[in-house]
Design an enzyme around this catalytic site. Structure first.
Site, short mmCIF file in Angstrom:
data_model
loop_
_atom_site.label_atom_id
_atom_site.label_comp_id
_atom_site.label_asym_id
_atom_site.label_seq_id
_atom_site.Cartn_x
_atom_site.Cartn_y
_atom_site.Cartn_z
N ARG A 10 0.81 -1.22 0.00
CA ARG A 10 0.00 0.00 0.00
C ARG A 10 0.84 1.27 0.00
NH1 ARG A 10 -3.45 -2.46 4.93
NH2 ARG A 10 -1.51 -3.63 5.07
N GLY A 49 2.44 -13.71 5.30
CA GLY A 49 1.64 -13.22 6.41
C GLY A 49 2.43 -13.08 7.71
N TYR A 107 39.83 26.54 -6.72
CA TYR A 107 39.88 25.34 -7.57
C TYR A 107 40.54 25.72 -8.88
CZ TYR A 107 38.04 21.18 -9.94
OH TYR A 107 37.90 20.00 -10.63
N LYS A 135 8.74 -1.07 3.22
CA LYS A 135 7.98 -0.11 4.03
C LYS A 135 8.76 0.35 5.27
CE LYS A 135 4.23 -1.59 6.14
NZ LYS A 135 2.80 -1.89 6.32
N ASP A 193 6.18 -1.57 11.34
CA ASP A 193 5.51 -0.39 10.76
C ASP A 193 4.71 0.37 11.81
OD1 ASP A 193 3.37 -2.10 11.16
OD2 ASP A 193 2.55 -1.90 9.13
C1 UD1 Z 1 -1.83 -6.18 11.24
C2 UD1 Z 1 -2.76 -7.12 12.03
C3 UD1 Z 1 -4.03 -6.37 12.40
C4 UD1 Z 1 -3.69 -5.14 13.22
C5 UD1 Z 1 -2.67 -4.27 12.48
C6 UD1 Z 1 -2.15 -3.20 13.41
C7 UD1 Z 1 -2.30 -9.38 11.16
C8 UD1 Z 1 -2.80 -10.47 10.31
N1 UD1 Z 1 -3.07 -8.27 11.21
O1 UD1 Z 1 -2.47 -5.87 10.02
O2 UD1 Z 1 -4.87 -7.20 13.15
O3 UD1 Z 1 -4.85 -4.42 13.48
O4 UD1 Z 1 -1.54 -5.03 12.03
O5 UD1 Z 1 -1.31 -2.29 12.75
O6 UD1 Z 1 -1.27 -9.53 11.78
N2 UD1 Z 1 5.19 -8.72 7.78
C9 UD1 Z 1 6.18 -9.65 7.64
N3 UD1 Z 1 5.97 -10.75 6.85
C10 UD1 Z 1 4.80 -10.96 6.19
C11 UD1 Z 1 3.76 -10.01 6.35
C12 UD1 Z 1 4.00 -8.88 7.15
O7 UD1 Z 1 7.26 -9.50 8.21
O8 UD1 Z 1 4.69 -11.98 5.51
C13 UD1 Z 1 5.42 -7.53 8.62
C14 UD1 Z 1 5.33 -6.26 7.81
O9 UD1 Z 1 6.60 -5.86 7.34
C15 UD1 Z 1 4.77 -5.25 8.82
C16 UD1 Z 1 4.04 -6.10 9.85
O10 UD1 Z 1 4.42 -7.45 9.60
O11 UD1 Z 1 5.80 -4.54 9.46
C17 UD1 Z 1 2.52 -5.97 9.76
O12 UD1 Z 1 2.07 -6.36 8.48
P1 UD1 Z 1 0.89 -5.61 7.74
O13 UD1 Z 1 0.71 -6.27 6.43
O14 UD1 Z 1 1.12 -4.17 7.74
O15 UD1 Z 1 -0.35 -5.95 8.69
P2 UD1 Z 1 -1.74 -5.15 8.78
O16 UD1 Z 1 -2.53 -5.46 7.57
O17 UD1 Z 1 -1.49 -3.75 9.10
CA CA Z 2 0.34 -2.52 9.17
#
Ligand code: UD1
Ligand code: CA
Length: 466
Positions: free
Chosen positions: A17, A81, A391, A24, A106
């Protein structure tokens, strides 16, 4: 002894996003990489050897961005995930006893106190884990916290997977967790990608543990702004603003006047003394320190520089890696490019550029000058339009000017060259030879006056046209 804490920070995602080629967590807010903020907070909880970063997308760049004392790295080669990311760490971490704190890279706003509160909530309850939650006016995008009739937490449902009545829940999962390590690692293999996104959701651990008879408690904080996650650049800007506000507030409470504080940009490591005034739109960046009773003019940019007490920086002045001693003045519209040393009471005026130059105490270059690779003693006066030719097309050379010398307007000092103490350069001189102390150097052709030349020309012109 208190139970040891292991911290895992998830930083492997691409951050779709953000619409960016950069990971990110390598975007910046409040003057630091997002992941750096989280890491700093994590360090208040655990020693570096107990902090692990799950990296994947642009793993090398993320590694490189982490300063000392560093952290352990775990590779998640495919991003399937948040649950999958923690599973990638299982082999390395499942043997570590005590508590497991999981944070998202993040989520840079979280304060040490808040994190400590989450850990305390787990420790003081009989629950197997605590999750940080907040009631949000608009929880769109966040996982919703599910509770049973008795108010016990039973699960977290993601936005994409939630039923309409679940979407109406305003208590959101903020993405910070503290689990007892043993039951957590025992049950992580129960995660399934049984959702529309086919991802392993870390949030499913809440329901899995709850069902297995390990209750989960919620540590609910009052202000969700303290743990906002960043998913796009609108949120990045909002979080940047919040982090900047924190810094500016801290400085104001410590006795710094900041005019229109919402317009200034001050990096987290900047220190400013009492009674200093920062005017609107100033940017104070990097490792800058500013003394007491200074004034930083509107729209000025000061980076990695040291300003002593009573320094005046006029509006629209740009200062990089320079040192200004007490009572020095620079600007408006001056540029102190790099590695300059402006001694006490010296003045750098408008449209003056300095590069690798020392300006001795009380020396003045008030208008339109370029001084590069120059060493000026105290009490030197540099006239308007004077420049050092430092220079020669291939190498840089030094210009040295002794104490009390007077550099006439529009002088051109062809380096390497030395001007002795107390010497005078006639305006408009091109100086290629050293000037002895107390001498006058005239390096230009003499003026010739031709009497009546102009009048005759006018009369001639009249004859022709009239
Ligand atoms: C996540 C939570 C959500 C919560 C929100 C809060 C899950 C499934 N959902 O959603 O419930 O309300 O954060 O901000 O956890 N990452 C990895 N590997 C991956 C996927 C993500 O390391 O395969 C890391 C990303 O770099 C990021 C963090 O995990 O820093 C969160 O991932 P993101 O995709 O932003 O989760 P949200 O959709 O925000
Ligand atoms: Ca997030």
């Amino acid at each position: 002894m208190e139970t040891p804490i292991t911290v895992v920070i998830l930083a492997a995602g691409l951050g779709t996003r953000m619409k960016s080629r950069r990971a990110k967590v390598l975007h910046r807010a409040g003057g630091r990489f997002l992941v750096e903020h989280v890491l700093r907070t994590a360090r208040t909880l655990a020693p570096p050897e107990r902090i692990f970063l799950v990296v994947g997308y642009q793993a090398d760049q993320v590694r490189a961005a982490i300063g000392t004392p560093g952290a352990g790295f775990i590779e998640q080669t495919e991003q399937k995930g948040t649950g999958h990311a923690v599973m990638a760490a299982a082999e390395a971490l499942a043997g570590l006893p005590g508590l497991l704190v999981i944070l998202y890279g993040d989520c840079p706003l979280v304060r040490p106190e808040t994190l400590a509160g989450l850990v305390a909530a787990q420790r003081t309850s009989s629950a197997a884990g605590a999750i940080l939650t907040a009631v949000m006016d608009d929880p769109t995008g966040y996982g919703r916290v599910l509770r049973d009739a008795a108010g016990r937490v039973t699960g977290v449902v993601e936005q994409k997977a939630a039923a309409p009545e679940q979407l109406a829940v305003r208590e959101a999962n903020m993405g910070l967790y503290c689990y007892q390590a043993a039951p957590f690692w025992r049950h992580i293999r129960d995660l399934r990608p049984d959702n529309p996104a086919r991802e392993y959701y870390l949030t499913d651990m809440v329901e899995i543990l709850h069902r297995a008879g390990h209750p989960i408690t919620a540590f609910r904080i009052a202000d969700p702004r303290e743990v906002l996650g960043i998913n796009d650049r609108v949120e990045l800007a909002a979080v940047d603003r919040l982090l900047r506000d924190r810094k500016v507030r801290e400085l104001m409470l410590a006795g710094v006047t900041i005019e229109k504080p919402e317009t200034v940009t001050i990096d987290p490591d900047v220190a400013i003394g009492m009674d200093t005034v920062v005017e609107p739109f100033a940017q104070l960046l990097g490792a800058t320190t500013i003394g007491e009773n200074c004034r930083i003019g509107a729209c000025s940019i000061v980076r990695d520089s040291e300003l002593a007490d009573e320094v005046e920086v006029g509006p629209f002045t740009i200062i990089g890696t320079s040192r200004l001693e007490s009572g020095a003045q620079a600007g408006p519209f001056a540029r102190l490019r790099m590695e300059n040393h402006v001694a006490a009471g010296a003045h750098v005026g408008n449209f003056v550029e300095l590069k690798k130059t020392r300006l001795g105490a009380g020396s003045k270059a008030m208008h339109l000058a370029y001084l590069g690779d120059a060493d000026l003693g105290p009490g030197v006066n540099v006239g308007a339009g004077a420049i050092t030719c430092n220079y020669d097309g291939s190498r840089k050379h030094m210009t040295r000017i002794g104490a009390g010398a007077f550099i006439g307007s529009n002088s051109t000092l062809v380096a390497p060259v030395e001007v002795g103490e107390g010497a005078y350069l006639a305006a408009g001189s091109v100086v290629t030879d050293n000037v002895p102390a107390d001498a006058l150097a005239v390096g230009r052709s003499r003026q010739v006056n031709k009497p009546d030349w102009a009048r005759k020309r006018r009369e001639l012109g009249k004859g022709r046209h009239g």
